[in-house]
Enzyme design. Structure first.
Site, PDB file in Angstrom:
ATOM      1  N   HIS A 125       0.815  -1.219   0.000  1.00 52.05           N
ATOM      2  CA  HIS A 125       0.000   0.000   0.000  1.00 52.05           C
ATOM      3  C   HIS A 125       0.851   1.272   0.000  1.00 52.05           C
ATOM      4  CE1 HIS A 125       0.837   0.660   4.318  1.00 52.05           C
ATOM      5  NE2 HIS A 125       0.738  -0.658   4.418  1.00 52.05           N
ATOM      6  N   ASP A 126       0.347   2.257  -0.727  1.00 56.52           N
ATOM      7  CA  ASP A 126       0.912   3.610  -0.759  1.00 56.52           C
ATOM      8  C   ASP A 126       2.310   3.672  -1.361  1.00 56.52           C
ATOM      9  OD1 ASP A 126      -1.339   4.899   0.774  1.00 56.52           O
ATOM     10  OD2 ASP A 126      -0.628   3.521   2.324  1.00 56.52           O
ATOM     11  N   GLY A 146       5.124  -1.036   2.661  1.00 63.97           N
ATOM     12  CA  GLY A 146       4.287   0.138   2.427  1.00 63.97           C
ATOM     13  C   GLY A 146       5.076   1.436   2.327  1.00 63.97           C
TER      14      GLY A 146
END
Length: 263
Positions: free
Chosen positions: A125-126, A143
């Site tokens: 994520h991100d 992440g």
């Protein structure tokens, strides 16, 4: 059916809200969920799953057994709307996984253009991956990792969360990165992610002449070989950067980091 209409295998499951561009191909037993957009000419192979919200550009290839757009592997995630955004002409090999973003990390994971992600690559994520990168088998990004342009990551290598990897960097097989990797830097293959010079061969292939490469080598020695405190090394880089845009790029990268530089 016109030649430009999507070609969907009868066993595929497509949510009615998904938007497929012209010439999109969807293989057997693939699932495309709600709030997914796929650009023209993209090929989604068999046994893939694409969950939304996800935006995919044109002429991408998802070879098979790829899972993208799933919920982030983050205990803080509470079902808020976040996205995965993929550019154009990327190749995703078998069992690649790409997660959506989180609200605390900006809400979006992004993949640029013309990247190759080989089998079992995981992008958490991100993360933000730029253009023309090659991630070999089992590359793993935790992440919030940012990866620049023309980066090559060898098999079984990975990066700790919030790390940055600069343009034209090269990570050797099994390298584990826990700090920022400046542009042009090669990272060793001893498992500790230590810098081991600059990516001279890659720079030559991309048209860097001898003068540019020499300036980058000098800057590398200033930061990693001379034994200087980082503050003093940055002062010397500032002087060198007056005659080299590449050194200026390296200095800007170092000065903008929040994580320690991997030295």
């Amino acid at each position: 059916m016109s030649d430009s209409a999507p070609l969907i295998h009868p066993t595929a499951v497509i949510d009615p809200s998904a938007k497929l561009g012209e010439g999109v191909r969807v293989g057997a037993f693939t699932l495309i969920g709600a709030d997914v957009e796929i650009g023209d000419g993209t090929e989604v192979g068999p046994h893939c799953s694409i969950h939304g919200p996800t935006r995919i550009g044109r002429d991408n290839r998802f070879i098979g057994h790829v899972a993208v757009g799933g919920e982030p592997q983050d205990k803080k995630f509470a079902g808020e709307r976040t996205e995965l955004v993929i550019g154009d002409r990327n190749v995703f090999r078998e069992f690649v996984t790409l997660s959506r973003g989180t609200a605390g990390g900006g809400g979006v994971t992004t993949i640029g253009n013309d990247n190759w992600m080989l089998a079992y690559t995981h992008i958490a994520h991100d993360c933000h991956v730029a253009d023309h990168c090659v991630f070999s088998n089992n590359t793993t990004l935790a992440g919030h990792v940012s990866v620049g342009n023309w980066v090559i990551i060898s098999g079984f290598a990975g990066a700790h969360q919030f790390c940055r990897i600069g343009d034209h960097a090269f990570l050797g097989m099994g390298a584990l990165v826990t700090g920022d990797i400046p542009p042009f830097t090669m990272v060793g293959i001893d498992g500790h992610g230590r810098p081991r010079g600059i990516n001279s061969e890659g720079l030559k292939r991309r048209g860097f002449d001898a003068e540019r490469i020499s300036a980058i080598k000098r800057a590398y020695r200033t930061v990693f070989v001379a034994g200087l405190p980082l503050a003093e090394a940055k002062q010397q880089l500032a002087e060198q950067a007056q005659d080299s845009a590449d050194v200026k790029q390296l200095l800007d990268f170092i000065e903008s980091g929040e994580r320690p530089l991997q030295r």
